[in-house]
Design a protein around this motif. Structure first.
Motif, PDB file in Angstrom:
ATOM      1  N   ARG A 233      10.223 -12.200 -41.870  1.00 29.04           N
ATOM      2  CA  ARG A 233       9.754 -12.491 -40.510  1.00 29.04           C
ATOM      3  C   ARG A 233       9.341 -11.226 -39.770  1.00 29.04           C
ATOM      4  N   SER A 234       9.970 -10.099 -40.095  1.00 27.66           N
ATOM      5  CA  SER A 234       9.616  -8.861 -39.394  1.00 27.66           C
ATOM      6  C   SER A 234       8.446  -8.125 -40.037  1.00 27.66           C
ATOM      7  N   GLN A 235       8.239  -8.277 -41.368  1.00 27.86           N
ATOM      8  CA  GLN A 235       7.232  -7.480 -42.068  1.00 27.86           C
ATOM      9  C   GLN A 235       5.939  -8.212 -42.399  1.00 27.86           C
ATOM     10  N   LEU A 236       6.035  -9.486 -42.749  1.00 25.97           N
ATOM     11  CA  LEU A 236       4.854 -10.192 -43.255  1.00 25.97           C
ATOM     12  C   LEU A 236       3.772 -10.489 -42.210  1.00 25.97           C
ATOM     13  N   PRO A 237       4.104 -10.772 -40.937  1.00 28.61           N
ATOM     14  CA  PRO A 237       3.009 -11.011 -39.990  1.00 28.61           C
ATOM     15  C   PRO A 237       2.061  -9.815 -39.848  1.00 28.61           C
ATOM     16  N   ASP A 238       2.582  -8.602 -39.860  1.00 33.43           N
ATOM     17  CA  ASP A 238       1.723  -7.416 -39.796  1.00 33.43           C
ATOM     18  C   ASP A 238       0.893  -7.281 -41.067  1.00 33.43           C
ATOM     19  N   PHE A 239       1.496  -7.589 -42.222  1.00 31.25           N
ATOM     20  CA  PHE A 239       0.753  -7.520 -43.474  1.00 31.25           C
ATOM     21  C   PHE A 239      -0.345  -8.579 -43.490  1.00 31.25           C
ATOM     22  N   GLY A 240      -0.045  -9.756 -43.007  1.00 33.94           N
ATOM     23  CA  GLY A 240      -1.058 -10.801 -42.898  1.00 33.94           C
ATOM     24  C   GLY A 240      -2.214 -10.364 -42.020  1.00 33.94           C
ATOM     25  N   ALA A 241      -1.908  -9.672 -40.928  1.00 33.67           N
ATOM     26  CA  ALA A 241      -2.946  -9.162 -40.027  1.00 33.67           C
ATOM     27  C   ALA A 241      -3.784  -8.096 -40.719  1.00 33.67           C
ATOM     28  N   ALA A 242      -3.142  -7.243 -41.522  1.00 37.39           N
ATOM     29  CA  ALA A 242      -3.870  -6.193 -42.242  1.00 37.39           C
ATOM     30  C   ALA A 242      -4.837  -6.815 -43.246  1.00 37.39           C
ATOM     31  N   LEU A 243      -4.379  -7.821 -43.974  1.00 37.73           N
ATOM     32  CA  LEU A 243      -5.250  -8.484 -44.944  1.00 37.73           C
ATOM     33  C   LEU A 243      -6.418  -9.163 -44.236  1.00 37.73           C
ATOM     34  N   GLU A 244      -6.139  -9.782 -43.110  1.00 36.27           N
ATOM     35  CA  GLU A 244      -7.201 -10.434 -42.337  1.00 36.27           C
ATOM     36  C   GLU A 244      -8.226  -9.407 -41.861  1.00 36.27           C
ATOM     37  N   ALA A 245      -7.740  -8.265 -41.346  1.00 36.56           N
ATOM     38  CA  ALA A 245      -8.632  -7.212 -40.850  1.00 36.56           C
ATOM     39  C   ALA A 245      -9.510  -6.661 -41.972  1.00 36.56           C
ATOM     40  N   ALA A 246      -8.963  -6.623 -43.191  1.00 35.07           N
ATOM     41  CA  ALA A 246      -9.693  -6.071 -44.333  1.00 35.07           C
ATOM     42  C   ALA A 246     -10.560  -7.114 -45.032  1.00 35.07           C
ATOM     43  N   GLY A 247     -10.434  -8.368 -44.634  1.00 35.86           N
ATOM     44  CA  GLY A 247     -11.230  -9.410 -45.268  1.00 35.86           C
ATOM     45  C   GLY A 247     -10.728  -9.828 -46.635  1.00 35.86           C
ATOM     46  N   VAL A 248      -9.458  -9.598 -46.906  1.00 35.14           N
ATOM     47  CA  VAL A 248      -8.876 -10.017 -48.179  1.00 35.14           C
ATOM     48  C   VAL A 248      -8.551 -11.508 -48.072  1.00 35.14           C
ATOM     49  N   GLU A 249      -9.202 -12.290 -48.929  1.00 31.86           N
ATOM     50  CA  GLU A 249      -9.022 -13.742 -48.858  1.00 31.86           C
ATOM     51  C   GLU A 249      -8.256 -14.312 -50.040  1.00 31.86           C
ATOM     52  N   ASN A 250      -8.172 -13.579 -51.127  1.00 31.02           N
ATOM     53  CA  ASN A 250      -7.505 -14.086 -52.319  1.00 31.02           C
ATOM     54  C   ASN A 250      -6.018 -13.740 -52.255  1.00 31.02           C
ATOM     55  N   VAL A 251      -5.289 -14.542 -51.469  1.00 27.28           N
ATOM     56  CA  VAL A 251      -3.864 -14.324 -51.237  1.00 27.28           C
ATOM     57  C   VAL A 251      -3.111 -15.570 -51.676  1.00 27.28           C
ATOM     58  N   GLU A 252      -2.119 -15.378 -52.537  1.00 28.91           N
ATOM     59  CA  GLU A 252      -1.298 -16.481 -53.017  1.00 28.91           C
ATOM     60  C   GLU A 252       0.092 -16.357 -52.409  1.00 28.91           C
ATOM     61  N   HIS A 253       0.585 -17.467 -51.860  1.00 30.96           N
ATOM     62  CA  HIS A 253       1.905 -17.514 -51.233  1.00 30.96           C
ATOM     63  C   HIS A 253       2.888 -18.180 -52.186  1.00 30.96           C
ATOM     64  N   TYR A 254       4.068 -17.585 -52.328  1.00 30.44           N
ATOM     65  CA  TYR A 254       5.118 -18.134 -53.167  1.00 30.44           C
ATOM     66  C   TYR A 254       6.400 -18.234 -52.339  1.00 30.44           C
ATOM     67  N   PRO A 255       6.658 -19.403 -51.746  1.00 30.85           N
ATOM     68  CA  PRO A 255       7.870 -19.573 -50.938  1.00 30.85           C
ATOM     69  C   PRO A 255       9.119 -19.484 -51.814  1.00 30.85           C
ATOM     70  N   VAL A 256      10.109 -18.758 -51.328  1.00 31.79           N
ATOM     71  CA  VAL A 256      11.325 -18.485 -52.074  1.00 31.79           C
ATOM     72  C   VAL A 256      12.518 -19.030 -51.287  1.00 31.79           C
ATOM     73  N   GLU A 257      13.464 -19.577 -52.026  1.00 36.47           N
ATOM     74  CA  GLU A 257      14.740 -20.014 -51.452  1.00 36.47           C
ATOM     75  C   GLU A 257      15.845 -19.134 -52.018  1.00 36.47           C
ATOM     76  N   LYS A 258      16.948 -19.056 -51.279  1.00 40.51           N
ATOM     77  CA  LYS A 258      18.086 -18.266 -51.743  1.00 40.51           C
ATOM     78  C   LYS A 258      19.156 -19.217 -52.266  1.00 40.51           C
ATOM     79  N   ARG A 259      19.588 -18.960 -53.497  1.00 41.52           N
ATOM     80  CA  ARG A 259      20.667 -19.747 -54.090  1.00 41.52           C
ATOM     81  C   ARG A 259      22.004 -19.306 -53.494  1.00 41.52           C
ATOM     82  N   GLU A 260      23.046 -20.096 -53.735  1.00 42.21           N
ATOM     83  CA  GLU A 260      24.379 -19.769 -53.211  1.00 42.21           C
ATOM     84  C   GLU A 260      24.863 -18.404 -53.683  1.00 42.21           C
TER      85      GLU A 260
END
Length: 131
Positions: free
Chosen positions: A45-72
């Motif tokens: 939550r603290s790091q990815l929004p800025d990275f998303g903005a950087a990719l948007e500013a650079a025009g990088v469109e080929n981005v794959e998201h992999y949602p992760v869960e934490k096990r016990e």
């Protein structure tokens, strides 16, 4: 599935990171950016929004998201987690033609975009030196 945390930070200042944006612009058409994260994760939550903005500013469109869960037990579960050896999030991998060029894992001393741009620039310089 999209990671909400990759939604670009609207107040991120691209001019302050012009060098990193320029590097990503230079590879925007050639790379795939793979992002493992969790909307539940404070680091994501603290790091990815800025990275998303950087990719948007650079025009990088080929981005794959992999949602992760934490096990016990604290280990991570999600798409391609085992294949890519993801233990900490966020993890970001930049690939060209299936070859890993750079990897960011959770905590570095600089923002994700800067960290990866430095490695991509070094990889590019090394490739040019070999030619």
């Amino acid at each position: 599935m999209e990671l909400e945390t990759m939604r670009p930070n609207p107040v991120w200042d691209a001019d302050a990171y012009a060098d990193a944006v320029e590097v990503f612009e230079s590879v925007a058409e050639d790379v795939v950016v793979k992002v493992w994260g969790g909307d539940w994760c404070p680091d994501c939550r603290s790091q990815l929004p800025d990275f998303g903005a950087a990719l948007e500013a650079a025009g990088v469109e080929n981005v794959e998201h992999y949602p992760v869960e934490k096990r016990e037990d604290g280990s991570k579960a999600g798409p391609r987690v085992d294949e890519y050896g993801v233990e900490l999030i966020p993890t970001v991998v930049v690939e060209r033609d299936g070859e890993e060029l750079a990897r960011f894992v959770e905590k570095e001393d600089v923002p994700i975009a800067v960290y990866l741009a430095d490695r991509l620039a070094a990889e590019s310089a090394a490739a040019e030196a070999d030619d």
